[in-house]
Design a protein around this motif. Structure first.
Motif, short mmCIF file in Angstrom:
data_model
loop_
_atom_site.label_atom_id
_atom_site.label_comp_id
_atom_site.label_asym_id
_atom_site.label_seq_id
_atom_site.Cartn_x
_atom_site.Cartn_y
_atom_site.Cartn_z
N SER A 29 6.46 3.22 15.42
CA SER A 29 7.39 2.85 14.37
C SER A 29 7.13 3.62 13.09
O SER A 29 8.05 4.21 12.50
CB SER A 29 7.27 1.34 14.12
OG SER A 29 7.91 1.00 12.94
N LEU A 30 5.85 3.65 12.67
CA LEU A 30 5.54 4.31 11.41
C LEU A 30 5.68 5.82 11.53
O LEU A 30 6.04 6.49 10.57
CB LEU A 30 4.14 3.92 10.95
CG LEU A 30 4.12 2.48 10.43
CD1 LEU A 30 2.73 1.91 10.49
CD2 LEU A 30 4.64 2.44 9.01
N PRO A 32 3.07 -0.07 16.39
CA PRO A 32 3.09 0.29 14.96
C PRO A 32 3.00 1.79 14.74
O PRO A 32 3.65 2.32 13.83
CB PRO A 32 1.87 -0.42 14.40
CG PRO A 32 1.58 -1.51 15.34
CD PRO A 32 1.99 -1.02 16.69
N GLY A 63 0.42 4.01 6.05
CA GLY A 63 0.58 3.02 7.11
C GLY A 63 0.35 3.61 8.48
O GLY A 63 -0.33 3.02 9.32
N LEU A 64 0.88 4.82 8.70
CA LEU A 64 0.70 5.48 10.00
C LEU A 64 -0.78 5.73 10.28
O LEU A 64 -1.28 5.45 11.37
CB LEU A 64 1.48 6.80 10.01
CG LEU A 64 1.32 7.67 11.25
CD1 LEU A 64 1.83 6.96 12.46
CD2 LEU A 64 2.03 9.00 11.07
N PRO A 100 11.33 -0.61 11.51
CA PRO A 100 10.13 -1.45 11.61
C PRO A 100 10.45 -2.89 11.97
O PRO A 100 9.71 -3.54 12.71
CB PRO A 100 9.52 -1.39 10.21
CG PRO A 100 10.12 -0.24 9.56
CD PRO A 100 11.44 0.00 10.19
N LEU A 124 4.35 -3.57 5.67
CA LEU A 124 4.77 -2.24 5.24
C LEU A 124 6.27 -2.16 5.04
O LEU A 124 6.77 -1.51 4.12
CB LEU A 124 4.33 -1.20 6.27
CG LEU A 124 2.82 -1.03 6.29
CD1 LEU A 124 2.39 -0.24 7.49
CD2 LEU A 124 2.37 -0.33 5.03
N GLN A 143 4.66 5.05 4.25
CA GLN A 143 4.73 5.36 5.68
C GLN A 143 3.51 6.14 6.14
O GLN A 143 2.95 5.87 7.20
CB GLN A 143 6.00 6.15 6.03
CG GLN A 143 7.30 5.59 5.49
CD GLN A 143 7.48 4.12 5.77
OE1 GLN A 143 7.14 3.64 6.84
NE2 GLN A 143 7.99 3.39 4.81
N THR A 155 8.16 -1.08 1.66
CA THR A 155 9.15 -0.01 1.66
C THR A 155 10.46 -0.51 1.05
O THR A 155 11.09 0.17 0.24
CB THR A 155 9.42 0.47 3.10
OG1 THR A 155 8.18 0.66 3.75
CG2 THR A 155 10.21 1.74 3.12
N LEU A 214 3.36 -4.54 10.47
CA LEU A 214 4.63 -3.82 10.29
C LEU A 214 5.49 -4.49 9.21
O LEU A 214 6.12 -3.81 8.39
CB LEU A 214 5.41 -3.76 11.60
CG LEU A 214 5.02 -2.62 12.53
CD1 LEU A 214 5.83 -2.69 13.80
CD2 LEU A 214 5.23 -1.29 11.85
N THR A 255 9.38 6.39 11.02
CA THR A 255 9.82 6.23 9.63
C THR A 255 9.24 7.34 8.75
O THR A 255 9.90 7.76 7.80
CB THR A 255 9.42 4.85 9.08
OG1 THR A 255 8.06 4.60 9.39
CG2 THR A 255 10.28 3.76 9.64
N THR A 256 8.02 7.83 9.09
CA THR A 256 7.49 8.95 8.32
C THR A 256 8.41 10.16 8.45
O THR A 256 8.74 10.82 7.45
CB THR A 256 6.08 9.33 8.82
OG1 THR A 256 5.28 8.17 8.80
CG2 THR A 256 5.46 10.40 7.97
#
Lengths: 491, 120
Positions: A36-37, A33, A89-90, A11, A116, A86, A120, A113, A40-41
């Motif tokens: 990115s999310l 975003p 956020g997604l 992120p 979040l 995540q 995290t 971003l 990360t998810t």
């Protein structure tokens, strides 16, 4: 295995690549975003089997094993919350692709971003000073996002949040340094191990300082004066994040300190008491609100109070059902705030009377909204019932009958204003025509995914309890955490 | 010992002055200054906690330092921490002042008692 540090690094990379992407092809910025999310998810999901099988992953930075260097500790609890952050956020990022916020959108996406990322980091770090850094990243991004709409109310709310928030983080730094002067270490597990060397006066002073600091973030009464204003002033998607995940990160930090660092199981009844006070005051305040966003904000604070009650009772059942309620609350409030945002696009206002009759005019959004309300109230087939019932059951088992009664009173107050909201939504005649237009499909998709999660939690409560049990064990078993972190050969 | 007391007492005094400004003053700029003083107080406390009289920085470039580093050098960690804390403090101050500018643009006042939603 993917290195968990990517949950922080990716992120950061994407956030600062947003302006550069803007030079290349501007419309792409809004998708950064989401990308990115999404990544990360996937990373967080891929870590589940390993953490489930082998316990915490300790990521070593700079080549020194704990307790020397900064380390990330990805245990069941941290991973559960990181995954929640995540996912929510997604879905919020998807929502934001089609629902405009005030320009400049690229800065908004960066702050989004970073917010979040900070949360995290807070749930994953194993180092007390690193926790301070992530707390400040989260807070600064949150102040900026609160004032992002640049209306009078929102900048005033941002200032209020900033004053209370930065006093809180200063106090945390002070408490942390007090502990450092006594133990000579900043690793959470190592401080916990050396806690018996600390002068009791300094110990309790730093306990109070740190509890106050994270009480601000976790919206504990009487430190939550900033919350309703910030919730109302921020763009609605950010409000959804504040309620669903940012407050949870603060609560996590508070619990990590109380349970693991200080190990004060005998003082947890104070947390339960403050939780019930938070619940009652917030629900009573929610009753008077005409603005639905503010009403939901108070309801969210009330739910945080219920969570504090659960973690304050501190039995195994209470902690498990508290964690279950963390998931439930994130999903419910995600639906409610994002749904309210979609309604406000069409009604042009968030006042209670302007939502009249939306049940027929926006049937799908209203239906999800209603389901989330009934879930928050704890109507039996929905997942909210299971978590709330077991929190209250555990409270009764711990013989906190007074607190139980007060919590039930809070639920009655909650039912009063939520049922009024439902009545307005479904049984009152509309007064104003809607703004013409259709509900955009990406926000509808994210609401749909949240609704699917809600139904899954409701259909399989037993499995969810099974899923959160390792996290509850991590929180309750202080020695296990300490030995796992310090004995590690690391990554 | 007296010197340490001076540092710790000084940072406590600074902290209280900052807290006084935040709690009592009605001007937004003074409140921001109060926040800054509180942060500075904590930073002073951090530096002072790493200070040991007659010792030097742990840069091991002299033979006497190399021979007995743990008796001749101070604890470097608080100094590393305070740098980070100062940088973070600067970021918070920048944020606070830019919010104050926005408030002045919207409301034409810096007096907190005239800002409706800021009373608490």
């Amino acid at each position: 295995m993917v290195n968990p540090i990517l949950l922080i690094a990716l992120p950061l990379f994407f956030a600062f690549s947003i302006p550069i992407v803007g030079f290349v092809y501007r419309p792409l910025q809004r998708w950064i975003p989401v990308v990115s999310l999404g990544l990360t998810t996937l990373i967080a999901l891929s870590l589940i089997p390993r953490v489930g099988a082998h316990g915490p992953i300790v990521v070593i930075t700079g080549g020194f094993p704990p307790p020397i260097a900064i380390n990330l500790t990805v245990g069941p609890l941290g991973l559960l919350l990181a995954l929640l952050i995540q996912v929510v956020g997604l879905l919020t990022a998807l929502y934001l692709v089609q629902v405009p916020v005030k320009e400049p959108h690229d800065r908004f996406s960066m702050l989004f971003l970073l917010l979040l990322l900070g949360a995290t980091g807070m749930v994953l770090t194993g180092d007390a000073f690193n926790l301070f850094v992530f707390l400040e990243i989260t807070s600064i991004a949150a102040y900026a996002l609160t004032g992002f709409q640049r209306t009078g109310e929102s900048v005033e709310a941002a200032f209020k949040y900033l004053v209370i928030g930065s006093i809180g983080s200063t106090l945390y730094l002070l408490g942390l340094i007090l502990l450092y002067t006594q133990t000579g270490t900043l690793n959470l597990a190592d401080i916990a191990r050396h806690l018996h060397q600390v002068d009791p006066r300094i110990l309790y002073l730093s306990l109070v300082l740190i509890a106050v600091a994270f009480g601000v973030e976790a919206e504990m009464f009487p430190l939550n004066g900033w919350a309703p204003d910030a919730y109302q002033g921020a763009p609605v998607a950010v409000t959804a994040l504040f309620s669903a995940v940012i407050a949870k990160a603060g609560l996590y930090a508070l619990l990590r300190m109380l349970y693991t660092l200080f190990g004060v199981q005998n003082l947890l009844y104070v947390l339960a008491l403050l939780g019930v006070l938070t619940l009652l005051v917030a629900e009573a305040a929610a009753l008077r609100q005409r603005n639905v966003r503010r009403m939901l904000a108070y309801s969210s604070i009330g739910q945080m109070g219920l969570l504090m009650l659960a973690f304050g009772v501190g039995s195994s059942v209470a902690v498990s059902s508290g964690l279950f309620h963390v998931l439930n609350h994130a999903v419910f409030k995600g639906i409610l705030f994002l749904g309210l945002g979609l309604m406000a696009l069409r009604t042009g206002s968030e006042n209670l009377e302007d939502l009249a009759g939306l049940g027929r005019r926006m049937p799908w959004v209203s239906l999800l909204f209603a389901v989330a309300i009934l879930g928050t109230l704890g109507l039996p087939p929905l997942s909210g019932f299971w978590s709330k019932f077991f929190i209250l059951y555990a409270t009764a088992r711990a013989k906190f009958y007074g607190l139980l009664l007060l919590a039930l009173l809070g639920s009655v107050l909650e039912a009063a204003y939520y049922l009024r909201l439902l009545q307005v939504l479904y049984f009152q005649e509309p007064q104003k025509p809607l703004v013409p237009g259709r509900t955009p499909w990406l926000p509808a998709l994210s609401l749909g995914v949240l609704a699917v999660l809600l139904l899954l939690f409701s259909a399989f409560p037993h499995q969810v309890f099974h899923l959160v049990r390792p996290a509850a064990t991590e929180l309750l078993n202080r020695g296990w955490y300490i030995s796992k972190v310090l004995a590690t050969g690391g990554l | 010992m007296n010197q340490a007391l001076l540092y710790f007492g000084g940072s406590a005094a600074l902290f209280l002055i900052g807290l006084y400004l935040v709690l009592v003053k009605t001007n937004l700029i003074k409140i921001v200054l109060g926040l800054d003083l509180m942060e500075t107080a904590v930073n002073l406390f951090i530096v002072a906690s790493g200070y040991i009289k007659d010792r030097t920085a742990p840069i091991l470039n002299r033979p006497d330092l190399l021979a007995h580093p743990s008796q001749r050098a101070v604890d470097p960690v608080p100094h590393a921490l305070v740098l980070t804390a100062i940088v973070i403090g600067v970021a918070v101050m920048a944020m606070a002042l830019s919010i104050v500018i926005r408030i002045y643009e919207k409301r034409q006042t810096l007096d907190i008692s005239k800002l409706r939603s800021l009373r608490w």
